[in-house]
Enzyme design. Structure first.
Site, PDB file in Angstrom:
ATOM      1  N   ASP A 260     -43.971  38.419  27.629  1.00 29.80           N
ATOM      2  CA  ASP A 260     -43.368  38.128  26.463  1.00 29.80           C
ATOM      3  C   ASP A 260     -44.006  39.113  25.465  1.00 29.80           C
ATOM      4  O   ASP A 260     -42.961  39.937  24.846  1.00 29.80           O
ATOM      5  CB  ASP A 260     -42.621  36.870  26.175  1.00 29.80           C
ATOM      6  CG  ASP A 260     -41.539  36.944  25.301  1.00 29.80           C
ATOM      7  OD1 ASP A 260     -40.243  37.571  25.997  1.00 29.80           O
ATOM      8  OD2 ASP A 260     -41.154  36.244  24.420  1.00 29.80           O
TER       9      ASP A 260
ATOM     10  N   GLU B 202     -45.540  45.072  35.426  1.00 29.32           N
ATOM     11  CA  GLU B 202     -45.003  44.200  34.283  1.00 29.32           C
ATOM     12  C   GLU B 202     -43.696  43.960  34.199  1.00 29.32           C
ATOM     13  O   GLU B 202     -42.958  43.750  32.864  1.00 29.32           O
ATOM     14  CB  GLU B 202     -45.707  44.422  32.904  1.00 29.32           C
ATOM     15  CG  GLU B 202     -47.106  44.203  32.766  1.00 29.32           C
ATOM     16  CD  GLU B 202     -47.938  44.211  31.612  1.00 29.32           C
ATOM     17  OE1 GLU B 202     -47.276  43.702  30.727  1.00 29.32           O
ATOM     18  OE2 GLU B 202     -48.891  45.018  31.396  1.00 29.32           O
ATOM     19  N   GLY B 203     -42.950  44.143  35.380  1.00 30.19           N
ATOM     20  CA  GLY B 203     -41.393  43.900  35.441  1.00 30.19           C
ATOM     21  C   GLY B 203     -40.723  45.305  35.562  1.00 30.19           C
ATOM     22  O   GLY B 203     -40.757  45.897  34.361  1.00 30.19           O
TER      23      GLY B 203
ATOM     24  N   GLU C 128     -48.163  39.267  44.472  1.00 33.42           N
ATOM     25  CA  GLU C 128     -48.738  39.070  45.847  1.00 33.42           C
ATOM     26  C   GLU C 128     -47.916  40.148  46.822  1.00 33.42           C
ATOM     27  O   GLU C 128     -47.140  40.742  46.480  1.00 33.42           O
ATOM     28  CB  GLU C 128     -48.314  37.712  46.278  1.00 33.42           C
ATOM     29  CG  GLU C 128     -49.152  36.555  45.376  1.00 33.42           C
ATOM     30  CD  GLU C 128     -49.072  35.196  45.662  1.00 33.42           C
ATOM     31  OE1 GLU C 128     -49.520  34.465  45.143  1.00 33.42           O
ATOM     32  OE2 GLU C 128     -48.111  35.019  46.693  1.00 33.42           O
TER      33      GLU C 128
ATOM     34  N   SER D 264     -42.093  41.031  41.948  1.00 32.61           N
ATOM     35  CA  SER D 264     -41.358  40.664  40.581  1.00 32.61           C
ATOM     36  C   SER D 264     -40.848  39.257  40.644  1.00 32.61           C
ATOM     37  O   SER D 264     -40.467  38.474  39.781  1.00 32.61           O
ATOM     38  CB  SER D 264     -39.942  41.447  40.594  1.00 32.61           C
ATOM     39  OG  SER D 264     -40.336  42.923  40.309  1.00 32.61           O
TER      40      SER D 264
ATOM     41  N   LEU E 243     -51.539  38.052  39.282  1.00 34.56           N
ATOM     42  CA  LEU E 243     -49.940  37.365  39.671  1.00 34.56           C
ATOM     43  C   LEU E 243     -49.389  37.947  40.744  1.00 34.56           C
ATOM     44  O   LEU E 243     -48.851  37.188  41.588  1.00 34.56           O
ATOM     45  CB  LEU E 243     -49.225  37.567  38.327  1.00 34.56           C
ATOM     46  CG  LEU E 243     -47.767  37.074  38.409  1.00 34.56           C
ATOM     47  CD1 LEU E 243     -47.837  35.468  38.410  1.00 34.56           C
ATOM     48  CD2 LEU E 243     -46.879  37.314  36.891  1.00 34.56           C
TER      49      LEU E 243
END
Length: 378
Positions: free
Chosen positions: A238, A362-363, A127, A132, A125
């Protein structure tokens, strides 16, 4: 010995308690592994975790849902024993999370392999220009006869370079921003996939910068519907954000155990460090942070397993608090070790390096604050 009384909390069923005990027994017999060659170690760990049957929890069988409490318990237990083992397990779940939740029967053949430890997966995901900020993904997937042609770069991709299959997010352009993204299942042997660079970090694990040079993927590689990539990515996160908190909790429990053992060693001058009220205060703070993190993590996991459509707020709280608390607990444990705390070969030194990345991937913590605030305000 790490505290196990939390397994009696009402969040868990008997099967969860049995699973936690089984993973702990396996980990005690097989971990830690040699981290000298991270690629080889991860390949071996995936095969071993698959043979032991634990990777079947990393994805959901068709018609079933992921059990987030099981994911969290496995990650917490593995992390307490060996951070690389936690990584190997976690990436099998995150890497194929989109297929678990949205994959076609044909795509789920890959999930069967990753759950058996016979293939390694990756989630691509991030880049260079959008970490984020997923809505500004620049990788493109142009429609061509029979499929799509993908061009762009992905970076900080865990398992990059050793994965057998990647879930790739790219812009298909159905709408501006987040509404124009799609998710694809991409075998590692496709023509045009280039490993630009392997990335070394403070707690080594397989990590790479990838380039997609007009990679052709057939229509069957599209996961879900075109334009639903952002929804798919957020749905996966999530589920798995709570498990990042669980890994941090495992690190924190290990740090507390190491600190307890250290402060109770008899001193030449008599007594122990634990006799000092200042040290007792530190131990109390650490125990409090561990339990508070556990409560937030297993509340989020229980809510998702109980049928909540989304647990973005609960998962964000769990991920944010557990990772930040673990950093504090580990730092305190290192301080209580004195000079030995920064020596290679001591567990707290390794934990100090392991925990830092969890506050980013992951955030990042700041992103979680935005998620929580919007939920409270909205």
């Amino acid at each position: 010995m790490a505290d196990r009384t939390f397994l009696n909390w009402p969040f868990f069923d008997e099967r969860h308690r049995e699973l936690a005990e089984a993973v702990d027994a396996w980990a005690a017999a097989h971990l830690p592994v040699d981290h000298g060659d991270a690629d080889a170690a991860c390949r071996g760990l995936v095969a071993s975790l698959g043979a032991a049957g634990f990777l079947r929890h990393s994805g959901a069988a068709e018609g079933e849902a992921l059990d987030v409490r099981s994911l969290c318990l496995i990650r917490e237990t593995l992390a307490r024993h060996d951070g690389l083992a936690d990584f190997a397990f976690a990436m099998q779940g995150l890497g194929m999370g989109a297929v678990s939740l949205f994959g076609s029967p044909e795509q789920r053949a890959w999930l069967d392999r990753t759950r058996a430890g016979k293939a390694i997966s990756a989630f691509a995901l991030t880049e260079p220009g959008s970490g984020s900020d997923v809505a500004h993904t620049a990788t493109t997937a142009e429609r061509v006869p029979g499929g799509f042609r993908l061009s762009g770069e992905k970076t900080y991709i865990s398992n990059g370079g050793i994965a057998d299959v990647y879930v790739i997010f790219a812009r298909t352009g159905e709408a501006p921003g987040a509404r124009g993204l799609s998710a694809f299942l991409m075998p590692a042997d496709v023509a045009g996939l280039e490993i630009l660079d392997r990335i070394d970090v403070i707690a080594p694990h397989p990590l790479a910068h990838l380039r997609l040079n007009e990679v052709f993927l057939p229509d069957s590689a599209l996961i879900g519907q075109a334009g639903s990539g952002f929804k798919i990515a957020m749905s996966v996160l999530d589920v798995f954000r709570s498990t990042v908190g669980a890994a941090a909790l495992g690190f924190a429990r290990r740090a507390l155990d190491e600190a307890l053992a250290r402060v109770q060693v008899p001193r030449v001058s008599g007594g122990t460090l634990a006799d000092y009220q200042m040290v007792q205060g530190h131990i109390a703070d650490m125990a409090l942070e561990v339990d508070a993190a556990a409560l937030l993590i297993y509340r989020a996991a229980w809510a998702k397993d109980s049928g909540a459509a989304r647990v973005s707020r609960e998962a964000a709280m769990a991920k944010l608090y557990a990772t930040e608390a673990a950093q504090r607990v580990i730092d305190t444990a290192l301080q209580l070790h004195g000079g030995d705390g920064v020596r290679h070969g001591f567990a707290v030194e390794s934990l100090y390096r392991e925990i830092r990345a969890l506050r980013i991937y992951e955030g990042a913590t700041d992103v979680q604050k935005v998620v929580i605030a919007r939920s409270v305000l909205g």
